[in-house]
Design a protein around this motif. Sequence first.
Motif, PDB file in Angstrom:
ATOM      1  N   LYS A  97      -8.356   6.625   0.343  1.00 50.95           N
ATOM      2  CA  LYS A  97      -7.704   5.387  -0.053  1.00 50.95           C
ATOM      3  C   LYS A  97      -8.749   4.334  -0.413  1.00 50.95           C
ATOM      4  CE  LYS A  97      -4.315   4.434   2.842  1.00 50.95           C
ATOM      5  NZ  LYS A  97      -3.362   3.812   3.732  1.00 50.95           N
ATOM      6  N   ASP A 152      -8.534  -4.134  14.174  1.00 58.06           N
ATOM      7  CA  ASP A 152      -7.412  -3.410  14.742  1.00 58.06           C
ATOM      8  C   ASP A 152      -7.185  -2.088  14.008  1.00 58.06           C
ATOM      9  OD1 ASP A 152      -5.460  -3.413  16.722  1.00 58.06           O
ATOM     10  OD2 ASP A 152      -3.908  -3.896  15.267  1.00 58.06           O
ATOM     11  N   TYR A 153      -7.358  -2.156  12.702  1.00 56.01           N
ATOM     12  CA  TYR A 153      -7.154  -0.969  11.875  1.00 56.01           C
ATOM     13  C   TYR A 153      -8.094   0.163  12.268  1.00 56.01           C
ATOM     14  CZ  TYR A 153      -7.599   1.828   7.585  1.00 56.01           C
ATOM     15  OH  TYR A 153      -7.685   2.838   6.671  1.00 56.01           O
ATOM     16  N   VAL A 156       7.071   5.804  20.296  1.00 58.96           N
ATOM     17  CA  VAL A 156       8.377   6.361  19.975  1.00 58.96           C
ATOM     18  C   VAL A 156       8.172   7.825  19.635  1.00 58.96           C
ATOM     19  CG1 VAL A 156       8.202   5.622  17.576  1.00 58.96           C
ATOM     20  CG2 VAL A 156      10.414   6.188  18.496  1.00 58.96           C
ATOM     21  N   GLY A 179       3.027   7.422   0.852  1.00 55.50           N
ATOM     22  CA  GLY A 179       3.416   8.819   0.661  1.00 55.50           C
ATOM     23  C   GLY A 179       4.609   9.197   1.515  1.00 55.50           C
ATOM     24  N   VAL A 237       2.023   3.549   9.419  1.00 57.85           N
ATOM     25  CA  VAL A 237       1.526   2.767  10.548  1.00 57.85           C
ATOM     26  C   VAL A 237       0.094   2.326  10.276  1.00 57.85           C
ATOM     27  CG1 VAL A 237       0.972   2.800  12.994  1.00 57.85           C
ATOM     28  CG2 VAL A 237       3.055   3.892  12.186  1.00 57.85           C
ATOM     29  N   ALA A 238      -0.715   3.271   9.788  1.00 55.55           N
ATOM     30  CA  ALA A 238      -2.102   2.923   9.478  1.00 55.55           C
ATOM     31  C   ALA A 238      -2.136   1.806   8.448  1.00 55.55           C
ATOM     32  CB  ALA A 238      -2.843   4.145   8.954  1.00 55.55           C
ATOM     33  N   THR A 239      -1.275   1.906   7.451  1.00 53.71           N
ATOM     34  CA  THR A 239      -1.212   0.888   6.415  1.00 53.71           C
ATOM     35  C   THR A 239      -0.859  -0.470   7.006  1.00 53.71           C
ATOM     36  OG1 THR A 239      -0.499   2.579   4.885  1.00 53.71           O
ATOM     37  CG2 THR A 239      -0.042   0.322   4.271  1.00 53.71           C
ATOM     38  N   ARG A 279      -4.211  13.308  -2.459  1.00 57.56           N
ATOM     39  CA  ARG A 279      -4.496  13.533  -1.045  1.00 57.56           C
ATOM     40  C   ARG A 279      -4.052  14.949  -0.643  1.00 57.56           C
ATOM     41  NH1 ARG A 279      -1.390   9.431   1.819  1.00 57.56           N
ATOM     42  NH2 ARG A 279      -2.764   7.793   1.100  1.00 57.56           N
ATOM     43  N   LYS A 315      -1.389  -1.472  10.021  1.00 62.00           N
ATOM     44  CA  LYS A 315      -2.537  -1.982  10.781  1.00 62.00           C
ATOM     45  C   LYS A 315      -3.578  -2.551   9.834  1.00 62.00           C
ATOM     46  CE  LYS A 315      -1.514  -0.371  15.000  1.00 62.00           C
ATOM     47  NZ  LYS A 315      -1.620  -1.020  16.299  1.00 62.00           N
ATOM     48  N   LYS A 316      -3.760  -1.852   8.741  1.00 61.13           N
ATOM     49  CA  LYS A 316      -4.798  -2.268   7.803  1.00 61.13           C
ATOM     50  C   LYS A 316      -4.411  -3.603   7.173  1.00 61.13           C
ATOM     51  CE  LYS A 316      -7.257  -0.480   3.804  1.00 61.13           C
ATOM     52  NZ  LYS A 316      -7.103   0.520   2.751  1.00 61.13           N
ATOM     53  N   GLU A 344      -7.890   8.390   4.732  1.00 61.11           N
ATOM     54  CA  GLU A 344      -8.216   6.966   4.761  1.00 61.11           C
ATOM     55  C   GLU A 344      -9.379   6.656   3.825  1.00 61.11           C
ATOM     56  OE1 GLU A 344      -6.276   4.831   6.322  1.00 61.11           O
ATOM     57  OE2 GLU A 344      -5.079   6.550   6.974  1.00 61.11           O
ATOM     58  N   ASP A 384       2.885   8.247   9.930  1.00 59.83           N
ATOM     59  CA  ASP A 384       1.566   7.869  10.455  1.00 59.83           C
ATOM     60  C   ASP A 384       0.770   7.079   9.424  1.00 59.83           C
ATOM     61  OD1 ASP A 384       1.623  10.190   8.999  1.00 59.83           O
ATOM     62  OD2 ASP A 384      -0.151  11.047   9.939  1.00 59.83           O
ATOM     63  N   VAL A 385       0.924   7.447   8.161  1.00 57.99           N
ATOM     64  CA  VAL A 385       0.215   6.692   7.125  1.00 57.99           C
ATOM     65  C   VAL A 385       0.776   5.279   7.045  1.00 57.99           C
ATOM     66  CG1 VAL A 385      -0.413   6.633   4.699  1.00 57.99           C
ATOM     67  CG2 VAL A 385      -0.146   8.822   5.848  1.00 57.99           C
ATOM     68  N   LYS A 429       4.962   8.907   4.732  1.00 56.80           N
ATOM     69  CA  LYS A 429       4.602   9.559   5.988  1.00 56.80           C
ATOM     70  C   LYS A 429       4.440   8.480   7.049  1.00 56.80           C
ATOM     71  CE  LYS A 429       2.517  13.620   3.984  1.00 56.80           C
ATOM     72  NZ  LYS A 429       1.885  13.387   2.672  1.00 56.80           N
ATOM     73  N   GLU A 483       0.859  -1.194   0.000  1.00 57.99           N
ATOM     74  CA  GLU A 483       0.000   0.000   0.000  1.00 57.99           C
ATOM     75  C   GLU A 483       0.887   1.233   0.000  1.00 57.99           C
ATOM     76  OE1 GLU A 483      -3.456   1.214   1.412  1.00 57.99           O
ATOM     77  OE2 GLU A 483      -4.340  -0.738   1.918  1.00 57.99           O
ATOM     78  N   ASP A 484       0.384   2.260  -0.633  1.00 59.69           N
ATOM     79  CA  ASP A 484       1.153   3.498  -0.700  1.00 59.69           C
ATOM     80  C   ASP A 484       1.113   4.239   0.632  1.00 59.69           C
ATOM     81  OD1 ASP A 484       2.486   5.765  -1.597  1.00 59.69           O
ATOM     82  OD2 ASP A 484       0.587   6.752  -2.034  1.00 59.69           O
ATOM     83  N   SER A 526      -1.070  10.027  -3.444  1.00 59.14           N
ATOM     84  CA  SER A 526      -0.524  10.998  -2.502  1.00 59.14           C
ATOM     85  C   SER A 526      -0.714  12.440  -2.976  1.00 59.14           C
ATOM     86  CB  SER A 526       0.937  10.677  -2.240  1.00 59.14           C
ATOM     87  OG  SER A 526       1.546  11.695  -1.528  1.00 59.14           O
ATOM     88  N   THR A 544      -2.224   4.521  -8.428  1.00 61.66           N
ATOM     89  CA  THR A 544      -1.662   4.669  -7.088  1.00 61.66           C
ATOM     90  C   THR A 544      -0.676   5.818  -7.008  1.00 61.66           C
ATOM     91  OG1 THR A 544      -1.192   2.392  -7.563  1.00 61.66           O
ATOM     92  CG2 THR A 544      -1.315   3.035  -5.257  1.00 61.66           C
ATOM     93  N   SER A 548      -4.444  -6.444   9.667  1.00 64.76           N
ATOM     94  CA  SER A 548      -5.742  -6.908  10.166  1.00 64.76           C
ATOM     95  C   SER A 548      -6.562  -7.567   9.062  1.00 64.76           C
ATOM     96  CB  SER A 548      -6.516  -5.788  10.869  1.00 64.76           C
ATOM     97  OG  SER A 548      -6.717  -4.717   9.997  1.00 64.76           O
ATOM     98  N   THR A 595       8.970   3.104  14.853  1.00 62.32           N
ATOM     99  CA  THR A 595       7.642   3.225  15.429  1.00 62.32           C
ATOM    100  C   THR A 595       6.949   1.880  15.514  1.00 62.32           C
ATOM    101  OG1 THR A 595       7.495   5.398  14.446  1.00 62.32           O
ATOM    102  CG2 THR A 595       5.450   4.432  15.224  1.00 62.32           C
ATOM    103  N   TYR A 618      -7.245   1.479  15.644  1.00 63.89           N
ATOM    104  CA  TYR A 618      -6.093   2.370  15.518  1.00 63.89           C
ATOM    105  C   TYR A 618      -6.559   3.750  15.105  1.00 63.89           C
ATOM    106  CZ  TYR A 618      -2.237   4.575  12.981  1.00 63.89           C
ATOM    107  OH  TYR A 618      -1.335   5.477  12.498  1.00 63.89           O
ATOM    108  N   PHE A 659       2.065   5.713  19.917  1.00 72.51           N
ATOM    109  CA  PHE A 659       3.053   5.325  18.911  1.00 72.51           C
ATOM    110  C   PHE A 659       4.313   4.740  19.544  1.00 72.51           C
ATOM    111  CE2 PHE A 659       0.526   8.200  16.244  1.00 72.51           C
ATOM    112  CZ  PHE A 659       0.395   7.397  15.124  1.00 72.51           C
TER     113      PHE A 659
END
Lengths: 286, 363, 345, 292, 277
Positions: free
Chosen positions: C288, C42-43, C244, B55, B62-64, C308, B66-67, C285, B59-60, B57, B52-53, C305, C301, B70, B87, C46, C242
């Motif tokens: 996406k 979980d996602y 960290v 960018g 990390v979200a990716t 976004r 998790k996604k 999100e 935080d993105v 970043k 997954e992209d 970014s 893809t 899961s 992180t 989060y 996070f």
Amino acid sequence: METKHPGGSPAAPLLQVDGVTLAFGGVKALTGVGFDVQPGSITAVIGPNGAGKTSLFNTISGFYRPTGGSIRFKGQDITRIPAPQRARMGLGRSFQNIALFRGMTVLDNIKLGRHAHLNTNVLDALLYFGRARREEAALRADIEERIIDFLEIDHIRHAPVSALSYGLQKRVEMARALAMQPQILMLDEPVAGMNREETEDMARFILDVRDEWGVTVLMVEHDMGMVMDLSDHVVVLNFGQVIAQGQPAAVQGNPEVIKAYLGSGDVHDLRRKLHASTPANAAGVA
Amino acid sequence: QGTEDIVIGGSIPMTGVFAFAGVGINAGIQDYVKITNDAGGIKGRKLKYVPEDTGYKVDVSVATFKKITSQNKVNLYYGDSTGFSKTINPELERNGAIMMAGASFATELNDPKKYPHQFLVGPDYTEMFGILLKHIAQEKPGAKVAFVYSDSEFGRDPIDESEALAKKLGLSVPVKIMTPAGSVDVSTEVIKLRRAAPDYTIFHGYILAPIPEFITQGKQMGMTSKWMGTFWTMDSSTVMKMGPAGDGFMGVMPYRYYYDTSAKAPMLDKIRAMRPEYQSTAYMQGFLAAMLFTESAKRCLEAGKPLNGTNLKAALNSIKDFDTGGLIGVPVTIKGNSIPVGRVYKADMKAQKMLPASDWITL
Amino acid sequence: MRIGTLKESYIADAALFDSRTQKTWLAVAAALLVLFPFMASDYWLYLACLVSINVASATGLNILTGYTGLVSLGQAAFMGLGAYTVAVMETRLGTPFLLNLLAGGFVAMLGGIVVGIPSLRVKGLYLAIATIAASFIAHFIFANWSFTGGTGGLSIPPASLLGMPLDTSFRLYWVIVPITIVMLLGAANLFRTRIGRAFIAIRDRDISAEVLGIPLLRYKLLSFGLSSFYAGVAGGLWAYFFRVVTPESFPLLMSIFFLAAIIVGGMGTILGGILGAVFMTMVPELLKLVFDLLPNSAEYTVFLSPVRTIIFGLLIIGFLVFEPHGLAEMWRRVRRFFHLWPFRN
Amino acid sequence: MDWAYLFEICLTGLSGGGLYALAALAFVMVYKATRVVNIAIGELLMVGAYLFFTFASMFALPLWLAIPAAVLGTGLLGAVIERTMIRPLLGEPPISVFMVTVGLASVLVGLVEMIWSADQRRLPEFMPTQPIMVGEAFLAPKVFWGAVVAVVFIAAVLLVFRFWRGGVALRATASDQAAAYSVGINVPRVFSLAWVVSAMIAAVSGIIVGSIGGISSSMGVFGLSVLVVVIVGGLDSVLGALVGGLLIGLVEALAGSYLGGEYKLLATFLVLVAILMVRPYGLFGTHEIERL
Amino acid sequence: MTQPSTDHVLAVNNIEVIYNKVVQALRGLSLVVPRGQIVALLGSNGAGKSTTLKAVSGLLALEDGTLDAGTILFNGQSTAQHAPQQLVRAGLSHVMEGRRVFEDLTVEENLIAATYALTGRPHTAHGAPKPDFDLVYEYFPRLHERRKGLAGYLSGGEQQMLAIGRALIAQPQLILLDEPSLGLSPKLVEDIFTIIARINAERGTSMLLVEQNATVALAVAHSGYIMENGKIVIDGSAERLASDPDVREFYLGMGGGGEAKSFKEIKHYKRRKRWLS
Ligand SMILES: Nc1ncnc2c1ncn2[C@@H]1O[C@H](COP(=O)(O)OP(=O)(O)OP(=O)(O)O)[C@@H](O)[C@H]1O
Ligand SMILES: Nc1ncnc2c1ncn2[C@@H]1O[C@H](COP(=O)(O)OP(=O)(O)OP(=O)(O)O)[C@@H](O)[C@H]1O
Ligand SMILES: [Mg+2]
Ligand SMILES: [Mg+2]
């Protein structure tokens, strides 16, 4: 609300302005201005535009620091006291160019006037429990019953002030000044921009504030009819200096005041005087 | 043994400032996964790559993560930055099922104790400097080496240790210049650099800018230094963008360039067959990451151990004298978290190519 | 006495949630918040935690910028202060979780007050730019002080509450969301009292506020302090979330994000801060998801970014041009439309 | 103390400051007429540089065509921005318009990444490469010529404002738009003009900056230093842009060379805060008139 | 009501104005300004006087107001298609409520800014129209003294002079004056109105004058209108209005017998106006 006279002498002035001097860079806005305001009186400050009336008000309420002289309120020297504290001591005022808070409702604007007399601290406020709650309820009741009712603005209490017409805004300004629980109420041109009828209403409020609430009034106003009818004492400023003060009638007759401020008062046949010879007049009236 | 797919998740910077690398990495992983699957997968299990992209970043990313985790049962993961690697580390340890590699060569990550489930697909930045310094010490003993680096975690990473190493190798570091991130006008820095009159200048923590400007102004001022860079500057297309300033630019590269035909390299042949046009060094990095992922998984499965972070990492560390099919010119052994191997390449603007300037150096 | 409304008392008139409709919906929302962790992956958990942290911080900024009218571009730096405080205390002192959070809040508050000092003289956008200075000075300290781990930053062990390590989004959810709600209630209460009114007065016209009895410096600093306290606590939660913190964790862009959030949500309303933070956190999100739905999305893809980034900008512009009062105003309109639905009687 | 070194550093710093001053001028133009704090100034620079890149490198136009084309193109963009997002916000509070430019910055970065990708690129070399020697001190030619262009522009603008009543119209519009209308000033035209001119100056500035440091989608960071410059100089002062630019250039150079690169930003921001504490409206900014 | 004709420099016919798409401020208002005359427009706070002027000068749009019905003819031509600055350049100047001087500009610069009104003016026999600063300084010597000072620091009366002076620079055919006496001392009111009358008499400039000070307004005006709630309720010559009993009571403050009432004697706040019932 009874005014207390320090030292027991009934003649002790509530406010004493003594030799106040104020300068902006080179411009001298006030030079040695001095006068007293007796408790329970209505005192008017008049004078040409730019004479320094508003600057005087600003100096009394603490927005400007005078470069010389002193101001005493209830016998205490307040010259060095910061503005918010003076408000707390009982100096309430309205502003020449309406200074209502446009983001608030009428009610909140009025409540704001009481700020200095409330004690809620941050913690109380965040919790909104106990003191904060009690204080707010009491404040609301007091404002509703005494001020909103008195000034007949109950129909607009939840309106945002920006939607009000000029006259109503002036009235809300007055309400906010009253909410400050002032011992001396300073009104800067309370009836500017009002027609005769509205001026009469405002005059009535001012008289009632003094008579029923016992609040001393100090006002700046250009409407001579009102000044002469209402005030007990008139102070005339010109170029930042007091050129006359005394009873309205005496001041009105003072030639210097007439020359600097009042003018001939003979405006009624202005047109006849000027137009008599011009062709425009010949076209007649629509 | 199950037959379900083995999933490689990926937080890939397909866009943003690191896109030039992300696109290559993505293609590299994809290609190697295809090669493996075409050859029947790993012990009958197919590889599945879920990118997954981000960018670029954190935080993105990390979200990716998790996604993807899961939605899939993930055992292997590719992460895009130092920040992300750090992180996500606690989560990796908690999760336990995953081994991760990434685009970062941060020295800090080269610590199997702190990062037990991660590895670097090449030397860490300090090791890169080590390779360059070793080369310099050989070429011109006692040389003066200047460090120019950006004020970022990336830039500062190898500096202190490398200065110590330079001393050990008998080199001197007359000046270290740190430039603020994103600065364009470097003329004062050039003045400072010229005063130090280094024989070599190593740039680190940049992709391209402000290196060309440094070199141009330095040359205009009559500097005679040789100019060097580290991995992320060293892609062929990046160096070629430097124009005339880039001629003779050198740097460390752990992999062979796409067009390097100097030795037998069956994997490179395969890549060239799959993709006739030039592929970046980031592609090589992704490709090799996937290769090592696959090898570790294979060893795990062969030993009959469940696929989890600890087992996969143990399998990775069991790799000895491994033949990468010529991607790296020497057989590799992975003792810890990195592969401390590399070679100095030098830009030839006429040929528009990076040519080897040293032999493979192993630390 | 004429009040002109059917309120039983002035207290009731000033209540936060008064109608039955409102209370019912509130109960529904609370139930959803409680059930959510048991249904979501979980996602999504989060994201919920992240949203919650952002709501807390955005609300803080709203106090300062939306209500007091002091534009700040330092919110991320204050979060950083909170986060670093938490990190240092957790790793070096091992003090308990809640204490660390509070300390994070107070340290950030102190920072906020220091940054606020120029606000008496420096006005408007001059002040906004001056707060950028705060961000850079904070960044410099984080990056160059060995105590804060330098550029590498600090890693933080999971918080533990009553002996249970808070190491999953599921567990953190039960801490982060209630803390955020408490902070929201606090902020809402604030604006029912003289303190909140003073803030608004300063925003609308500070010089006349002073003459009406509001000490400007004290209240401006209070606003800075409160706002950065919120930021500090949010930053502390961020650190535990996070695990960290690095100097790059709290860039200027993050401050801009929060400013954008309160603008899109609606400045100067509590609801605005909430809606804005939720919206701005979720948009990327959702984008996406939309991209994934496109046919052969893989081809596009590379545009995700930039798109976004563009949408982030367009949202800010669009809201300012077409709905300057933000989502909160839209929400009010929707509510007016449905009036008392479904309890019409 | 190595005086020659100090002299060389100061010289370079001042010339570098010239580049800031030019970009700051672009900023001041907009602020003067519209009271908009254009935080997207760095991004406008970027667009100018990218357009130049497109015309010069991709379409291979000759320089004398590519530069004006890029400048005009950016000017056009300025007009579009003004028309679509600034004018509708006439009369809104300053922070709203400020935030619009924040959004604008984001949109421009996104567009650049979409069209040209986020990769770093180099602009074609077009400036003289002969080093400039001032005594013993060496001055990078690009930086020197960039500073010369900046000074020429600023001098021109100062002259224009001195002898052309348009300057008054600009300030009148900024002071009170409704009143400006009421005295016959074509307010929309003033707005467009200010934005177009500002964007064009930004483009020139962007081409110079880009030719020194290369271009990328993160080039807008340059705008941050420009913001510092205009705050130090005073948001609405052309002279302030010049003085502020030179001052910040000098401070950066000195801090960078005597303290280290990490101190550059810190030093400029400390200078900024110090100046604001003493002069809340910058060195030459107009004080807001506050009366009760 | 008089029918519009070419003798009327301004003819407003049945206009309706709505603010923010909700607040209706004018409800079918009509009035005319005969060429060369001063017409007074009186009314209580919020009646819509300023709104009327803004509708005429086209400044309404700036405050989110729209002209929803009716026509406005300036010199017989509809103003609908013209931007505010075009109307000013055509000779229609608006002195706004609250003076609205350019505070950050000096007095002189304020006047220079006003010269934009002459842009595109047809040339006269003497060539291009030239701004006449001396004329302004002659009417208002005080401005000459303060010409280098920032307008923001002028006193209220001086600012009012400057606002009128700015309009004079435009050499207009019609000036819309919104409460010129607001906040001015009695003497200045007299001075300003004398000058207003002089400008009218000497230069033949027509004026539509909104005023709260009905005494002076009716003294200089030829005719007048009284509006309430967005509509005209009375119109007529200045003399006729001045003798209307309601006008005398509510605008001039006279008791039933014609003598001036004292403010002290007013007991009730609320009275009914006969023309509204
Ligand atoms: N902040 C200031 N800076 C400089 N000069 C000022 C300032 N405030 C007032 N002045 C000057 O001081 C003088 C007195 O002004 P002030 O506003 O007190 O007059 P005023 O008597 O209230 O007049 P008006 O009746 O028009 O309201 C004026 O010349 C004014 O220009
Ligand atoms: N910008 C605005 N937005 C919304 N309503 C407005 C606006 N301006 C005026 N109004 C409303 O329109 C009505 C007429 O206002 P207007 O200003 O024309 O009154 P006015 O006769 O000039 O009063 P005053 O004597 O107080 O100046 C008022 O009810 C006012 O509340
Ligand atoms: Mg005054
Ligand atoms: Mg009006």
